[in-house]
Design an enzyme around this catalytic site. Structure first.
Site, PDB file in Angstrom:
ATOM      1  N   HIS A 297     152.686   3.115  -2.385  1.00 28.12           N
ATOM      2  CA  HIS A 297     153.907   2.386  -2.743  1.00 28.12           C
ATOM      3  C   HIS A 297     154.100   1.094  -1.977  1.00 28.12           C
ATOM      4  O   HIS A 297     155.147   0.453  -2.113  1.00 28.12           O
ATOM      5  CB  HIS A 297     155.147   3.246  -2.515  1.00 28.12           C
ATOM      6  CG  HIS A 297     155.244   4.437  -3.406  1.00 28.12           C
ATOM      7  ND1 HIS A 297     155.895   4.428  -4.618  1.00 28.12           N
ATOM      8  CD2 HIS A 297     154.745   5.690  -3.264  1.00 28.12           C
ATOM      9  CE1 HIS A 297     155.824   5.623  -5.171  1.00 28.12           C
ATOM     10  NE2 HIS A 297     155.124   6.408  -4.374  1.00 28.12           N
ATOM     11  N   LYS A 484     169.079  -3.797  -2.859  1.00 28.34           N
ATOM     12  CA  LYS A 484     167.809  -3.151  -2.515  1.00 28.34           C
ATOM     13  C   LYS A 484     167.761  -2.985  -0.998  1.00 28.34           C
ATOM     14  O   LYS A 484     168.624  -3.521  -0.311  1.00 28.34           O
ATOM     15  CB  LYS A 484     166.636  -4.013  -2.995  1.00 28.34           C
ATOM     16  CG  LYS A 484     166.812  -5.500  -2.622  1.00 28.34           C
ATOM     17  CD  LYS A 484     165.751  -6.391  -3.228  1.00 28.34           C
ATOM     18  CE  LYS A 484     165.883  -6.698  -4.683  1.00 28.34           C
ATOM     19  NZ  LYS A 484     164.988  -5.964  -5.571  1.00 28.34           N
ATOM     20  N   LYS A 490     161.580  -9.039   0.800  1.00 27.97           N
ATOM     21  CA  LYS A 490     162.439  -9.082  -0.394  1.00 27.97           C
ATOM     22  C   LYS A 490     163.266 -10.371  -0.442  1.00 27.97           C
ATOM     23  O   LYS A 490     163.856 -10.717  -1.447  1.00 27.97           O
ATOM     24  CB  LYS A 490     163.347  -7.857  -0.436  1.00 27.97           C
ATOM     25  CG  LYS A 490     162.573  -6.549  -0.620  1.00 27.97           C
ATOM     26  CD  LYS A 490     163.519  -5.354  -0.589  1.00 27.97           C
ATOM     27  CE  LYS A 490     162.793  -4.017  -0.671  1.00 27.97           C
ATOM     28  NZ  LYS A 490     162.390  -3.645  -2.041  1.00 27.97           N
ATOM     29  N   THR A 592     162.199  -1.044  -8.908  1.00 29.87           N
ATOM     30  CA  THR A 592     162.729  -0.253 -10.023  1.00 29.87           C
ATOM     31  C   THR A 592     164.159  -0.679 -10.326  1.00 29.87           C
ATOM     32  O   THR A 592     164.646  -0.475 -11.443  1.00 29.87           O
ATOM     33  CB  THR A 592     162.702   1.256  -9.708  1.00 29.87           C
ATOM     34  OG1 THR A 592     163.169   1.460  -8.371  1.00 29.87           O
ATOM     35  CG2 THR A 592     161.303   1.811  -9.833  1.00 29.87           C
ATOM     36  N   LYS A 596     166.476  -1.192 -13.932  1.00 34.46           N
ATOM     37  CA  LYS A 596     167.843  -0.699 -14.193  1.00 34.46           C
ATOM     38  C   LYS A 596     168.717  -1.834 -14.704  1.00 34.46           C
ATOM     39  O   LYS A 596     169.505  -1.665 -15.639  1.00 34.46           O
ATOM     40  CB  LYS A 596     168.430  -0.089 -12.912  1.00 34.46           C
ATOM     41  CG  LYS A 596     167.712   1.185 -12.496  1.00 34.46           C
ATOM     42  CD  LYS A 596     167.920   1.580 -11.037  1.00 34.46           C
ATOM     43  CE  LYS A 596     166.811   2.553 -10.616  1.00 34.46           C
ATOM     44  NZ  LYS A 596     166.665   2.707  -9.162  1.00 34.46           N
TER      45      LYS A 596
HETATM   46  C1  26V Z   1     158.572   1.225   4.538  1.00 35.91           C
HETATM   47  C2  26V Z   1     158.614   0.653   5.789  1.00 35.91           C
HETATM   48  C3  26V Z   1     158.828   1.514   6.939  1.00 35.91           C
HETATM   49  C4  26V Z   1     158.457   0.850   8.223  1.00 35.91           C
HETATM   50  C5  26V Z   1     158.952  -0.565   8.293  1.00 35.91           C
HETATM   51  C6  26V Z   1     158.482  -1.403   7.178  1.00 35.91           C
HETATM   52  C7  26V Z   1     158.483  -0.721   5.892  1.00 35.91           C
HETATM   53  C8  26V Z   1     158.330  -1.466   4.759  1.00 35.91           C
HETATM   54  C9  26V Z   1     158.290  -0.887   3.546  1.00 35.91           C
HETATM   55  C10 26V Z   1     158.400   0.467   3.436  1.00 35.91           C
HETATM   56  C11 26V Z   1     158.364   1.014   2.074  1.00 35.91           C
HETATM   57  C12 26V Z   1     157.651   2.288   1.913  1.00 35.91           C
HETATM   58  C13 26V Z   1     157.301   2.573   0.540  1.00 35.91           C
HETATM   59  C14 26V Z   1     158.340   2.218  -0.484  1.00 35.91           C
HETATM   60  O1  26V Z   1     159.475   2.610  -0.434  1.00 35.91           O
HETATM   61  N1  26V Z   1     157.902   1.484  -1.476  1.00 35.91           N
HETATM   62  C15 26V Z   1     158.686   1.145  -2.656  1.00 35.91           C
HETATM   63  O2  26V Z   1     158.362   2.085  -3.653  1.00 35.91           O
HETATM   64  C16 26V Z   1     159.031   1.847  -4.876  1.00 35.91           C
HETATM   65  C17 26V Z   1     158.681   2.956  -5.817  1.00 35.91           C
HETATM   66  O3  26V Z   1     157.344   2.890  -6.164  1.00 35.91           O
HETATM   67  C18 26V Z   1     158.652   0.487  -5.420  1.00 35.91           C
HETATM   68  O4  26V Z   1     159.375   0.249  -6.594  1.00 35.91           O
HETATM   69  C19 26V Z   1     158.945  -0.601  -4.411  1.00 35.91           C
HETATM   70  O5  26V Z   1     158.464  -1.834  -4.873  1.00 35.91           O
HETATM   71  C20 26V Z   1     158.308  -0.249  -3.075  1.00 35.91           C
HETATM   72  O6  26V Z   1     158.708  -1.169  -2.062  1.00 35.91           O
END
Ligand code: 26V
Length: 748
Positions: A297, A484, A490, A592, A596
């Site tokens: 993801h 978001k 972002k 996502t 919406k």
């Molecule tokens: C997590 C973390 C945690 C540590 C600090 C930086 C950081 C940056 C990003 C994330 C995101 C983890 C994965 C996530 O939530 N991805 C999202 O997943 C969605 C469903 O597939 C997708 O629509 C989003 O674009 C994506 O960011």
């Protein structure tokens, strides 16, 4: 079943009861009369393992799915109770953002499609923190969601299981939550940790702070806890029904690993088979590889989990041994297959002093997927390029989707009725029929109806914002929304600068005929993410300045709603005109929220990133406002050198907006947030180059797009654009996504 439930609800006497009491009684009346499926006896089933399930409020959704929402509203009305009063009951926020909401949409769709897909997660005592603003700064408070009771789950005392860590045993007790579809009700199984204070900590908080070693170890415990509980359930059931030969395991079970958090499940599976059932190692690996699949993801390096070997060795010595054996097997396999040295080094499970969870997942998965077409391409071309070169057959794309039940039928009954009046109500079950609405894009009467719905939903949104945040929105304004997680990629900060440029243009008189505009933000920042917190404060400062400025405050308004969550999202996506999706190209895996908004008739103002690309393909580029550098250009800028300071120097309006961070226009109370943000743009800070997310590159085009929208809004053409977006959204239903997983990956 319906009759029984309705009769039970009719028998409830609301006299003298609180909202919470009534909520619990009505929910109980439903729970007593439904049957929740927890497994398959004959057929193959799929299991969705996720550290987050961001369900949102269950009450209305469950009644809707049972087809009794209106009946219950009527019964209650006769008793003098408005069904709306249950809006007081807060969401269960067992998730953080898109990843968790996606999991919730997927299990909803699977139930609707009559598919055996079971969610497995953690029953956190406290969900994602509640957010309040104090002088524009984010403050965090515990989310005690169980204070409203938890009528929507059943504790499965008899199915408790012991999870072993080196230093303690923890009991995992499942709670089953019904996920209701038209023809079946699937269980979402959430495990709670018990067995003393230290054990209970494991399911106390979603994402405990991990800035200390102790915090990191707690997260590792959570991940193993979920993994071992889920795998324990699957194997025990299999053995009970099929005996101890595991040859048919993957014919009965498919597991989807939602990001890397539950990857230890595949390792635990191998541990149980080899240690407890004497299956030879190679055979256990083979069965794991037929069973497990991995969804990525994000490609952000800081979010790709690598566990220090010493942590795993300390807490989970047997898992450590298996990981080391897997690493050796990988070396042997690669040598045999003639894999290039560099490729092997990149794919390797052991990375320095850590185990890479993503590499482990790719090694053990049958299929690996990205969540939008461009994201999967990026996985194949960069992050997992070596694996793709050597095992191309593993990689598939499944573009994300959202459930139209919660995100249209439930949150926008008005638009749903309008659609019914055009194409009948069959689209509610078969969303592909929604495309039939395109034929009405020229029909003035229908467009008028659409405008009326949007106006009504804006009024409802305004009421909600006033009730929750005490702010009165400008009436009859264009509503632009960026809601978001708060993250630099972002680029909420870029929107803030764009607003400042527009503000300065309004002040100088450069902008004539500017249509009144409201910019809505909603976002939580990770508690320890300093820059994200600075961005929240910065936007709140801008909001305050504009509100206090009599020259512009009837034309421009900036509102940062507090405690943005699923329920808030349900209001915002329906009452918005323009969906802001402005991530740096290549970094938003899918998004996502964009879907919406589209489904509820907003245009997208955004970059060619994630699912935006596919949205524009379906709804037409000319019906949206696309700007900014695309992935190729970003790569080129990275390779050839990118100098934001040169851009600032040549663009006085941009420079002025950026310098408000440090020129005394705003204050962060001397806490250094704004200077840090300024530095991140101009000199770079903590391992990043200046303007790591290319704000200066895209800002002029962004301002231009926002102003074009402002001009177009007054014309009838704009409504048509919104309408066509809505009519083109069927592809982005999670019914479609889940069907693809079922077909391409799970084979259920
Ligand atoms: C997590 C973390 C945690 C540590 C600090 C930086 C950081 C940056 C990003 C994330 C995101 C983890 C994965 C996530 O939530 N991805 C999202 O997943 C969605 C469903 O597939 C997708 O629509 C989003 O674009 C994506 O960011």
């Amino acid at each position: 079943m319906k009759e029984k439930i309705l009769n039970a609800i009719k028998a409830i006497d609301p006299q003298g009861k609180t909202v919470v009491q009534l909520y619990n009684e009505i929910s109980d009346a439903v729970m007593k009369n439904i049957e929740i499926k927890t497994c398959e006896t004959q057929n193959k089933a799929a299991y969705y393992l996720s550290i987050e399930f961001l369900i949102g409020r269950m009450f209305y959704n469950n009644l809707l799915e049972l087809g009794i929402l209106e009946d219950v509203a009527n019964i209650l009305r006769e008793k003098g109770v408005s069904i709306q009063m249950f809006e007081e009951i807060e969401d269960a926020a067992l998730g953080n953002g898109g990843l968790g909401r996606l999991a919730a949409c997927f299990i909803d769709s699977a139930a609707g499609l009559n598919l055996p897909l079971y969610g497995m997660g953690i029953r956190y005592k406290y969900g994602l923190f509640k957010q309040r603003f104090e002088d524009g700064f984010q403050e965090e408070f515990p989310d005690d969601w169980q204070s409203f009771g938890d009528p929507w789950s059943i504790r499965k005392e008899g199915e408790r299981r012991v999870i072993r860590f080196a230093d303690m045993d923890v009991t995992a007790v499942p709670y089953d939550v019904p996920i209701i579809g038209k023809d079946r009700i699937n269980a979402l199984r959430l495990y709670q940790a018990e067995g003393g204070k230290k054990a209970e900590q494991i399911s106390e908080y979603l994402y405990p702070a991990d800035d200390t070693e102790e915090g990191k170890l707690l997260r590792l415990r959570q991940e193993y806890f979920l993994s071992a509980a889920a795998v324990g359930d699957l194997i025990e059931r299999y053995v009970r029904e099929n005996g101890k030969g595991f040859a048919a395991f993957s014919k009965k079970n498919a597991v989807q690993l939602n990001d890397t958090h539950p990857v230890l499940a595949a390792v635990e599976f191998i541990r149980v088979l080899t240690h407890e059932y004497s299956v030879p190692f190679a055979k256990a690996v083979m069965i794991a590889r037929e069973t497990f699949n991995y969804t990525n993801h994000t490609i952000l390096p800081e979010a790709l989990e690598c566990w220090p070997k010493k942590y795993i060795q300390a807490l989970l010595p047997d898992i450590y041994d298996i990981l080391v054996k897997l690493d050796s097997k990988q070396r042997r396999d690669c040598r045999k297959a003639g894999v290039e040295k560099a490729d092997y080094a990149a794919m390797r499970i052991v990375q320095g002093t850590t185990f890479s969870m993503a590499n482990t997942a790719v090694f053990l998965a049958n299929k690996v997927n990205g969540v939008a077409r461009i994201h999967t391409e990026i996985l194949k071309e960069s992050l997992f390029a070596p694996a793709y070169r050597n095992m191309p057959e593993k990689f598939v794309n499944v573009t994300n989707g959202i459930t139209q039940r919660r995100w249209l039928q439930l949150c926008n009954a008005e638009l749903s009725s309008l659609i019914d009046s055009c194409i009948g109500s069959k689209w509610r079950e078969d969303v592909s029929l929604l495309g039939g609405m395109k034929e009405f894009a020229q029909d003035e009467k229908v467009l008028d109806g659409f405008v009326k719905v949007k106006r009504e939903k804006k009024a409802q949104l305004a009421q909600y914002v006033q009730a929750k945040d005490g702010i009165v929105l400008l009436p009859n304004a264009i509503v632009y929304a960026q809601v978001k997680r708060l993250h630099e990629y972002k680029r909420q900060l870029m929107t803030a600068f764009a607003i400042l440029e527009i503000y300065h243009k309004l002040k100088s008189g450069e902008l004539k005929d500017f249509y009144p505009s409201v910019f809505l933000f909603g976002a939580k920042s990770a508690p320890a993410y300093f820059r994200a917190k600075g961005i929240i404060k910065f936007i709140n400062e801008i909001s305050k300045m504009i509100a206090a400025d009599g020259d512009v405050n009837q034309k421009l308004q900036v509102v940062f709603v507090s405690n943005y969550n699923v329920s808030y999202a349900e209001k915002i996506v329906t009452g918005t005109d323009v969906s802001l999706q402005v991530s740096t190209a290549g970094l938003e895996a899918s998004g996502t929220g964009n879907m919406k908004f589209m489904l509820n008739g907003s245009v997208t103002c955004g970059t060619m990133d994630g699912a935006n690309i596919e949205i524009v393909e379906h709804a037409g580029r000319s019906n949206n406002y696309i700007f900014g550098a695309e992935v190729d250009e970003i790569s080129r800028l990275k390779a050839e050198g990118y100098d934001p300071n040169a851009i600032f120097a040549k663009d006085p309006q941009m420079k002025r907006a950026v310098e408000t961070l440090i020129d005394g226009t705003f204050t962060d109370g001397g806490k250094g947030y704004f200077q840090e943000l300024y530095n991140s743009l101009t000199v770079g800070a903590s391992w990043h180059k200046p303007d790591h997310y290319f704000i200066a590159r895209d800002l002029p085009e962004y301002v231009d797009a926002l102003l074009r929208i402002n001009k177009d809004y007054a014309s009838s053409d704009f409504v048509k654009k919104q309408f066509i977006n809505m009519a083109s959204a069927a592809y982005f239903s999670s019914d479609r996504s889940v069907s693809e997983y079922a077909e391409k990956i799970w084979k259920i």
